[in-house]
Design a protein around this motif. Sequence first.
Motif, PDB file in Angstrom:
ATOM      1  N   GLU A   1      70.030  36.974  17.380  1.00  0.00           N
ATOM      2  CA  GLU A   1      70.250  37.882  16.250  1.00  0.00           C
ATOM      3  C   GLU A   1      70.687  37.121  14.998  1.00  0.00           C
ATOM      4  O   GLU A   1      71.076  37.737  14.001  1.00  0.00           O
ATOM      5  N   ALA A   2      70.634  35.808  15.039  1.00  0.00           N
ATOM      6  CA  ALA A   2      71.155  34.996  13.936  1.00  0.00           C
ATOM      7  C   ALA A   2      70.196  34.893  12.756  1.00  0.00           C
ATOM      8  O   ALA A   2      70.566  34.379  11.707  1.00  0.00           O
ATOM      9  N   TRP A   3      68.967  35.351  12.925  1.00  0.00           N
ATOM     10  CA  TRP A   3      68.000  35.316  11.829  1.00  0.00           C
ATOM     11  C   TRP A   3      67.166  36.596  11.847  1.00  0.00           C
ATOM     12  O   TRP A   3      67.027  37.246  12.888  1.00  0.00           O
ATOM     13  N   PRO A   4      66.625  36.967  10.701  1.00  0.00           N
ATOM     14  CA  PRO A   4      65.805  38.194  10.652  1.00  0.00           C
ATOM     15  C   PRO A   4      64.469  37.983  11.350  1.00  0.00           C
ATOM     16  O   PRO A   4      63.820  36.957  11.180  1.00  0.00           O
ATOM     17  N   ARG A   5      64.077  38.957  12.156  1.00  0.00           N
ATOM     18  CA  ARG A   5      62.799  38.876  12.884  1.00  0.00           C
ATOM     19  C   ARG A   5      61.704  39.388  11.965  1.00  0.00           C
ATOM     20  O   ARG A   5      61.766  40.526  11.470  1.00  0.00           O
ATOM     21  N   LEU A   6      60.718  38.562  11.711  1.00  0.00           N
ATOM     22  CA  LEU A   6      59.647  38.933  10.790  1.00  0.00           C
ATOM     23  C   LEU A   6      58.878  40.144  11.316  1.00  0.00           C
ATOM     24  O   LEU A   6      58.652  40.278  12.529  1.00  0.00           O
ATOM     25  N   PRO A   7      58.439  41.022  10.428  1.00  0.00           N
ATOM     26  CA  PRO A   7      57.760  42.263  10.850  1.00  0.00           C
ATOM     27  C   PRO A   7      56.530  42.040  11.721  1.00  0.00           C
ATOM     28  O   PRO A   7      56.237  42.871  12.578  1.00  0.00           O
ATOM     29  N   ILE A   8      55.823  40.940  11.528  1.00  0.00           N
ATOM     30  CA  ILE A   8      54.600  40.705  12.303  1.00  0.00           C
ATOM     31  C   ILE A   8      54.897  40.632  13.798  1.00  0.00           C
ATOM     32  O   ILE A   8      54.119  41.103  14.635  1.00  0.00           O
ATOM     33  N   PHE A   9      56.067  40.099  14.169  1.00  0.00           N
ATOM     34  CA  PHE A   9      56.400  39.989  15.588  1.00  0.00           C
ATOM     35  C   PHE A   9      56.718  41.357  16.188  1.00  0.00           C
ATOM     36  O   PHE A   9      56.287  41.664  17.307  1.00  0.00           O
ATOM     37  N   ASP A  10      57.464  42.156  15.458  1.00  0.00           N
ATOM     38  CA  ASP A  10      57.773  43.505  15.947  1.00  0.00           C
ATOM     39  C   ASP A  10      56.510  44.347  16.060  1.00  0.00           C
ATOM     40  O   ASP A  10      56.346  45.122  17.011  1.00  0.00           O
TER      41      ASP A  10
END
Length: 345
Positions: A274-283
């Motif tokens: 959770e230390a970095w934002p997950r890019l929308p493409i992965f979600d």
Amino acid sequence: MKDAMTYRDAGVDISKGNEAVDKIKPLVARTKRPEVLGGLGGFGGLFRVPEGYKKPVLVSGTDGIGTKLKVAFMCGKHDTVGIDAVAMCVNDILVAGAEPLFFLDYVAVGKLNPDQLAEVVAGIAEGCVQSGCALIGGETAEMPGFYQNDEYDVAGFSVGIVEEDRLLDGSAVGEGDVILGLPSTGLHSNGYSLARKIAFERAGKQTDSYIEELGERLGEALLRPTRIYVKDVLPILKEKPGVIHAMAHITGGGLVENVPRVLPEGLSAEIKTEAWPRLPIFDWLAKEGQVPEEDMWRTFNMGIGLVLVIGAADAQAVCEDFQARDIAYYDIGRIVKGDQSVVRV
């Protein structure tokens, strides 16, 4: 008597090859370094070893772009995939502590289109400029009957240099070391067999489909070039030797497969997911493909393209350096006792 046949009748047009070379020459000129000897057109690329090294070690890397090229064909856009070809090679040699010196490319086509080839090489030249290395040669192979007429493949080869006593091999990594992550731009050049199957078969989208969750067209998200980290990290390697204990380029296999490659026996990497934002493409891919979380982490970079392992006493100095140069980074974990694995927490 049967009609005479020429090489051109068989599908190979040498005159178009010469035309392509003429289009490529000014692109190659953009990448020239002082150590380059000669110009384009020789049988081999010539490069003088830079001065000032006492015990220089040459570090080499080779790679291709993979099935990301299929997306380029679908989009009819060919001027960025060359950046991927360079990035996959120079990022790999960077993690050994090496400065990339030169690059060579290999482009195989079904039918040579000089304008299309020039677009591809424009991307390769841009990647070389971004990484500070020279494009000193390459090969174009026209292979009718092997590749489709409108398709091609690209591979590359790069050589870098580092002082032997500054090689990074993971041996300096110790318990308590800080793990910093530099963000990726997206998928980079890995996982495209799965990504394409999800996007174009499961989700039934087209490259020009606008995806609300991504805030852009699908083709734009999938074609975004691999980030080149050389100029982000090289100043630290040169000005603060010994501060970086190890690095890992996050390619196929993701964080869970690549970080252990630089861990000594008895140590693991504890990664705070959770230390970095997950890019929308992965979600989006995870949702549309119902991809298990474990598969996501073993297939994609999940938003981190380069990992740096730094001694705890030096971590603040490195962070301040990145801040001063406006380079985004994330404190993503620590080195702990373990079995040379990645522990996600």
